[in-house]
Design a protein around this motif. Sequence first.
Motif: not given
Length: 354
Positions: A37, A111, A143-146, A148-149
């Motif tokens: 990411t 995760y 961020t968490r989203e980065h 997980l991506a």
Amino acid sequence: MKQLSRRARDLGIVVGSLPTGRHNAITDVAGVLVGHTTIDDGADLHTGVTAVVPSQLGPGRWNLPAAVYSGNGHGKLVGSTQVDELGVLESPVVLTATLSVFRVADALLGYLMDRRPDGLSFNPLVGETNDGHLSAIRRRPITREHVLAAITQASGEPPTEGCVGAGTGTTALGFKAGIGTSSRTVRLADRAVTVGALVQSNFGGVLTALGVPLPADELIPDAGHVEPAGNSCMIVVATDAPLDSRQLGRLARRAVFSMGRVGASFSNASGDYGIAFSTAPPDQLPIPDGEINPVFAAVMDAVEEGLLNSLFTAVTTTGVGGRTSHAVPHAEVIRRLSAAGRLAARPSVAEPGT
């Protein structure tokens, strides 16, 4: 004309004599995936996340044999002491920027907890290098989203190299650097095995390729080279060779040793770490120590070439405070290595601006 991103072999630079895997990348080790990411706003933010994801980790097998070697412990490698103590890897290996490492570790923990709802203890392994020379590191944009991506989109295709993921804002040996990878295959007594390496380069010294010094202040004399503080290097080694944690520790040490081949200074503030793990089935016995030398050679060569790839694939980047980290000028590298008789073949490289 803008210089193109090119790997070491594209420039005629061939490290060692061992054959590479299909893609000359860590993903040549079956089941090992890589995801990135990238955060790059073209101004103050040049950072990101890179995840090395062994797909063998899952139901029925929640750890792999592993080891960590600290060449110089001036760094934040979350989870390393448990790997040292127990000799196993329980999570993807995730790389990021120094001040974001704790947010990344928390996201990786989430995760792992989602994958094992009944678990009561987890050991996320997260490493870092300091990209504060080019990125506003105190903003901690990860961020968490980065995270997980990077993990969920990881694939077995050849990983993108250079200014991507955790290497978006890094520098090394006086030049713009980033992520690099390489692999080798070797034949042991009863099997063929693959060794792959992925590096996050951000360390000081004088760039050296095939024994030829390539100082930044000579290759780019007007750049005003300043070595950033907080240099480090993270090296991840994966193999399908059946090795126990003790033997993998020997691989991790040699991974860090390989930095010397490309001119690393191993300075006080350089947190230099090797992480090695094996994906071999658990029912396979470790290969005898007397047969491990070809694997050592594969590690040394793969890491060396991965480090060179991390530089030659990077592009000139201007970041926070207007600071610029310049790409290695390929044409000058070719001239010097050709004069020294080190190139496998002389490629055609256009001069920037032509």
